[in-house]
Write a protein that holds these residues in place. Sequence first.
Motif, PDB file in Angstrom:
ATOM      1  N   GLY A  32       0.831  -1.197   0.000  1.00  0.00           N
ATOM      2  CA  GLY A  32       0.000   0.000   0.000  1.00  0.00           C
ATOM      3  C   GLY A  32       0.862   1.242   0.000  1.00  0.00           C
ATOM      4  N   ALA A  33       0.476   2.211  -0.825  1.00  0.00           N
ATOM      5  CA  ALA A  33       1.249   3.456  -0.925  1.00  0.00           C
ATOM      6  C   ALA A  33       0.359   4.654  -0.624  1.00  0.00           C
ATOM      7  CB  ALA A  33       1.867   3.579  -2.320  1.00  0.00           C
ATOM      8  N   GLY A  34      -0.499   4.495   0.398  1.00  0.00           N
ATOM      9  CA  GLY A  34      -1.429   5.545   0.766  1.00  0.00           C
ATOM     10  C   GLY A  34      -0.998   6.305   2.006  1.00  0.00           C
ATOM     11  N   GLY A  35      -1.965   6.572   2.891  1.00  0.00           N
ATOM     12  CA  GLY A  35      -1.697   7.414   4.042  1.00  0.00           C
ATOM     13  C   GLY A  35      -0.704   6.838   5.033  1.00  0.00           C
ATOM     14  N   LEU A  36      -0.869   5.573   5.417  1.00  0.00           N
ATOM     15  CA  LEU A  36       0.071   4.952   6.347  1.00  0.00           C
ATOM     16  C   LEU A  36       1.474   4.917   5.758  1.00  0.00           C
ATOM     17  CD1 LEU A  36      -2.145   1.977   7.614  1.00  0.00           C
ATOM     18  CD2 LEU A  36      -1.456   3.995   8.934  1.00  0.00           C
ATOM     19  N   GLY A  50      18.185  -0.314   3.975  1.00  0.00           N
ATOM     20  CA  GLY A  50      18.894  -0.415   2.700  1.00  0.00           C
ATOM     21  C   GLY A  50      18.042  -0.667   1.482  1.00  0.00           C
ATOM     22  N   GLU A  51      16.979  -1.469   1.613  1.00  0.00           N
ATOM     23  CA  GLU A  51      16.136  -1.789   0.456  1.00  0.00           C
ATOM     24  C   GLU A  51      14.676  -1.796   0.892  1.00  0.00           C
ATOM     25  OE1 GLU A  51      15.562  -5.263  -2.990  1.00  0.00           O
ATOM     26  OE2 GLU A  51      17.351  -5.232  -1.707  1.00  0.00           O
ATOM     27  N   ILE A  52      13.856  -1.028   0.178  1.00  0.00           N
ATOM     28  CA  ILE A  52      12.442  -0.914   0.508  1.00  0.00           C
ATOM     29  C   ILE A  52      11.624  -1.144  -0.753  1.00  0.00           C
ATOM     30  CG2 ILE A  52      10.621   0.546   1.458  1.00  0.00           C
ATOM     31  CD1 ILE A  52      12.803   2.180   2.864  1.00  0.00           C
ATOM     32  N   GLY A  53      10.674  -2.076  -0.664  1.00  0.00           N
ATOM     33  CA  GLY A  53       9.742  -2.293  -1.760  1.00  0.00           C
ATOM     34  C   GLY A  53       8.404  -1.660  -1.429  1.00  0.00           C
ATOM     35  N   ILE A  54       7.718  -1.139  -2.453  1.00  0.00           N
ATOM     36  CA  ILE A  54       6.387  -0.545  -2.278  1.00  0.00           C
ATOM     37  C   ILE A  54       5.465  -1.177  -3.314  1.00  0.00           C
ATOM     38  CG2 ILE A  54       5.170   1.618  -1.826  1.00  0.00           C
ATOM     39  CD1 ILE A  54       7.929   2.975  -2.524  1.00  0.00           C
ATOM     40  N   VAL A  55       4.373  -1.778  -2.844  1.00  0.00           N
ATOM     41  CA  VAL A  55       3.427  -2.458  -3.734  1.00  0.00           C
ATOM     42  C   VAL A  55       2.098  -1.709  -3.760  1.00  0.00           C
ATOM     43  CG1 VAL A  55       2.233  -4.619  -4.245  1.00  0.00           C
ATOM     44  CG2 VAL A  55       4.472  -4.679  -3.149  1.00  0.00           C
ATOM     45  N   ASP A  56       1.694  -1.266  -4.933  1.00  0.00           N
ATOM     46  CA  ASP A  56       0.395  -0.615  -5.101  1.00  0.00           C
ATOM     47  C   ASP A  56       0.177  -0.379  -6.592  1.00  0.00           C
ATOM     48  OD1 ASP A  56      -1.935   1.094  -4.959  1.00  0.00           O
ATOM     49  OD2 ASP A  56      -1.345   1.643  -2.929  1.00  0.00           O
ATOM     50  N   ASP A  57      -1.024  -0.630  -7.088  1.00  0.00           N
ATOM     51  CA  ASP A  57      -1.299  -0.400  -8.505  1.00  0.00           C
ATOM     52  C   ASP A  57      -2.169   0.835  -8.717  1.00  0.00           C
ATOM     53  OD1 ASP A  57      -3.725  -1.297  -7.531  1.00  0.00           O
ATOM     54  OD2 ASP A  57      -4.169  -2.569  -9.263  1.00  0.00           O
ATOM     55  N   ASP A  58      -2.334   1.644  -7.675  1.00  0.00           N
ATOM     56  CA  ASP A  58      -3.249   2.783  -7.723  1.00  0.00           C
ATOM     57  C   ASP A  58      -2.547   4.037  -8.241  1.00  0.00           C
ATOM     58  OD1 ASP A  58      -5.616   4.083  -7.462  1.00  0.00           O
ATOM     59  OD2 ASP A  58      -5.633   4.147  -5.265  1.00  0.00           O
ATOM     60  N   VAL A  59      -3.358   5.016  -8.644  1.00  0.00           N
ATOM     61  CA  VAL A  59      -2.843   6.329  -9.037  1.00  0.00           C
ATOM     62  C   VAL A  59      -3.303   7.365  -8.021  1.00  0.00           C
ATOM     63  CG1 VAL A  59      -2.772   5.763 -11.490  1.00  0.00           C
ATOM     64  CG2 VAL A  59      -4.836   6.806 -10.524  1.00  0.00           C
ATOM     65  N   ILE A  60      -2.624   8.501  -8.003  1.00  0.00           N
ATOM     66  CA  ILE A  60      -2.904   9.559  -7.028  1.00  0.00           C
ATOM     67  C   ILE A  60      -4.171  10.321  -7.427  1.00  0.00           C
ATOM     68  CG2 ILE A  60      -1.999  11.660  -5.965  1.00  0.00           C
ATOM     69  CD1 ILE A  60       0.840  10.517  -6.764  1.00  0.00           C
ATOM     70  N   GLU A  61      -5.059  10.507  -6.444  1.00  0.00           N
ATOM     71  CA  GLU A  61      -6.266  11.295  -6.641  1.00  0.00           C
ATOM     72  C   GLU A  61      -6.208  12.532  -5.748  1.00  0.00           C
ATOM     73  OE1 GLU A  61      -9.665   8.854  -5.916  1.00  0.00           O
ATOM     74  OE2 GLU A  61      -9.074   7.317  -7.368  1.00  0.00           O
ATOM     75  N   LEU A  62      -6.931  13.554  -6.139  1.00  0.00           N
ATOM     76  CA  LEU A  62      -6.924  14.804  -5.370  1.00  0.00           C
ATOM     77  C   LEU A  62      -7.357  14.571  -3.924  1.00  0.00           C
ATOM     78  CD1 LEU A  62      -6.453  17.871  -5.573  1.00  0.00           C
ATOM     79  CD2 LEU A  62      -8.887  18.108  -6.145  1.00  0.00           C
ATOM     80  N   SER A  63      -8.323  13.674  -3.716  1.00  0.00           N
ATOM     81  CA  SER A  63      -8.831  13.407  -2.365  1.00  0.00           C
ATOM     82  C   SER A  63      -7.817  12.694  -1.482  1.00  0.00           C
ATOM     83  CB  SER A  63     -10.115  12.563  -2.444  1.00  0.00           C
ATOM     84  OG  SER A  63      -9.854  11.306  -3.048  1.00  0.00           O
ATOM     85  N   ASN A  78      -0.798  10.387 -11.467  1.00  0.00           N
ATOM     86  CA  ASN A  78       0.413   9.578 -11.641  1.00  0.00           C
ATOM     87  C   ASN A  78       0.379   8.335 -10.760  1.00  0.00           C
ATOM     88  OD1 ASN A  78       1.258  11.628 -13.302  1.00  0.00           O
ATOM     89  ND2 ASN A  78       2.777  12.458 -11.887  1.00  0.00           N
ATOM     90  N   SER A  79       1.217   7.371 -11.103  1.00  0.00           N
ATOM     91  CA  SER A  79       1.361   6.152 -10.318  1.00  0.00           C
ATOM     92  C   SER A  79       1.867   6.469  -8.914  1.00  0.00           C
ATOM     93  CB  SER A  79       2.336   5.199 -11.010  1.00  0.00           C
ATOM     94  OG  SER A  79       2.818   4.217 -10.121  1.00  0.00           O
ATOM     95  N   LYS A  80       1.205   5.919  -7.905  1.00  0.00           N
ATOM     96  CA  LYS A  80       1.632   6.171  -6.532  1.00  0.00           C
ATOM     97  C   LYS A  80       3.034   5.641  -6.260  1.00  0.00           C
ATOM     98  CE  LYS A  80      -2.769   6.553  -4.074  1.00  0.00           C
ATOM     99  NZ  LYS A  80      -3.618   5.999  -2.998  1.00  0.00           N
ATOM    100  N   SER A 101       4.376  -1.777  -9.236  1.00  0.00           N
ATOM    101  CA  SER A 101       3.057  -1.277  -9.625  1.00  0.00           C
ATOM    102  C   SER A 101       2.131  -2.438  -9.951  1.00  0.00           C
ATOM    103  CB  SER A 101       3.190  -0.338 -10.830  1.00  0.00           C
ATOM    104  OG  SER A 101       1.942   0.214 -11.161  1.00  0.00           O
ATOM    105  N   GLU A 102       1.789  -3.196  -8.920  1.00  0.00           N
ATOM    106  CA  GLU A 102       0.930  -4.365  -9.075  1.00  0.00           C
ATOM    107  C   GLU A 102      -0.057  -4.416  -7.913  1.00  0.00           C
ATOM    108  OE1 GLU A 102       3.265  -7.908  -9.347  1.00  0.00           O
ATOM    109  OE2 GLU A 102       4.641  -7.064 -10.825  1.00  0.00           O
ATOM    110  N   ARG A 103      -1.185  -5.046  -8.156  1.00  0.00           N
ATOM    111  CA  ARG A 103      -2.136  -5.318  -7.078  1.00  0.00           C
ATOM    112  C   ARG A 103      -1.717  -6.612  -6.383  1.00  0.00           C
ATOM    113  NH1 ARG A 103      -7.290  -3.746  -5.852  1.00  0.00           N
ATOM    114  NH2 ARG A 103      -7.368  -2.513  -7.772  1.00  0.00           N
ATOM    115  N   LEU A 104      -1.610  -6.591  -5.061  1.00  0.00           N
ATOM    116  CA  LEU A 104      -1.243  -7.795  -4.341  1.00  0.00           C
ATOM    117  C   LEU A 104      -2.335  -8.840  -4.498  1.00  0.00           C
ATOM    118  CD1 LEU A 104       1.060  -8.791  -2.379  1.00  0.00           C
ATOM    119  CD2 LEU A 104      -0.612  -8.434  -0.565  1.00  0.00           C
ATOM    120  N   SER A 105      -1.934 -10.084  -4.761  1.00  0.00           N
ATOM    121  CA  SER A 105      -2.899 -11.172  -4.947  1.00  0.00           C
ATOM    122  C   SER A 105      -2.276 -12.474  -4.473  1.00  0.00           C
ATOM    123  CB  SER A 105      -3.286 -11.288  -6.423  1.00  0.00           C
ATOM    124  OG  SER A 105      -2.180 -11.760  -7.184  1.00  0.00           O
TER     125      SER A 105
END
Length: 367
Positions: A32-36, A50-63, A78-80, A101-105
């Motif tokens: 997740g690349a949102g508020g938390l 040293g190494e951080i992965g971020i998983v999220d397929d969402d784009v940034i919205e004004l809200s 844009n891509s989060k 940039s993938e949805r976790l499944s």
Amino acid sequence: MSASRYNRQIILPEVGEIGQQKLFKAKVLIIGAGGLASAILPYLAAAGVGEIGIVDDDVIELSNLHRQVIYKNDAVGNSKVLEAKRMTTELNPTVKINAISERLSGENALDLFKHYDIIVDATDNLSTKYLINDACCVVNKPLVYGSIYRFEGQVSVFNYKNGPTYRCLYSDENSQSLNCNDAGVIGISVGIIGMLQANEVIKMILGIGEVLSGKILVYNLLNNEQQKYDFEKKENLVIDKSTFEAKYKVIKNQAEEITVEAVLNQIDFEEILFLDVRNLGELPEINLKNRVQIPLLNLEDEMEKLNKNQTIYVFCQSGIRSKMAVELLSKNQFKNVKSIIGGALALNQLLKEGSKVLKKGSKVLRI
């Protein structure tokens, strides 16, 4: 590693040079690349993980912007994960950031989690939280949990040294819970809970303090009260790989694969098409003369652009989406389609090692 960058934490007896090295060697995956994540990511990067992965397929919205403070107004649309990577690299260029940039499944969780030491749940979706927990149990990774409900937040650590899991605390998977979109949220709450999650990650890496394993911390923003509650491990909750695959309906992948080394031996063959199924803007850029880009989400609608009799080598970021693309194309009578193992990351690495100049016989090809 720059000692001057981390001087103020290195002088702490609980950290020191050895602790800083532990941070540098650590690999943390944030789902997740949102508020938390907007609180978790910059503090882990600034600390020198040293190494951080971020998983999220969402784009940034004004809200998003009132609480997802790592994003700027002109990044809307844009891509989060790509924007998160850009921000983090500007903050600390010594940290390796993997933007996924993938949805976790159920299809990709186990392969992703295996590469990292600690998994951090920064999602607001109940079903995804159970998926993350179950995948952590299968690959035996500790999970740092955080959640928000209006003005209240929770933090815990699951599966730490075979300790209690998310299911030990919340066994009813069918319970209803509103996410931020439905229940509402104030931005400060995700900042506080996200930093508490980052704190648990750093404590585990350094081996200091008391980890919130078998305990859940509940924080109320309106009165600044916090409580910790104990909970026990339920020994009858066993989640192994076969259970996981059955629950999440993981399809055994039948896609044919090819190594990057084998691909590079054929890279100048005009009869071969390289199909990039990543989303537009994903990095690294792979510039091949016979490359075509069709994002996986669009592939079913646009596959008529491709020749069913042509040899097609498919790649994505790491080799997960490309397998799905190969299966889709194969079901639609494409004759010779293979997924490139390791995807664009492996291709890019091999191209770098060859100084982006490949020699085949007396011919030199520049990428």
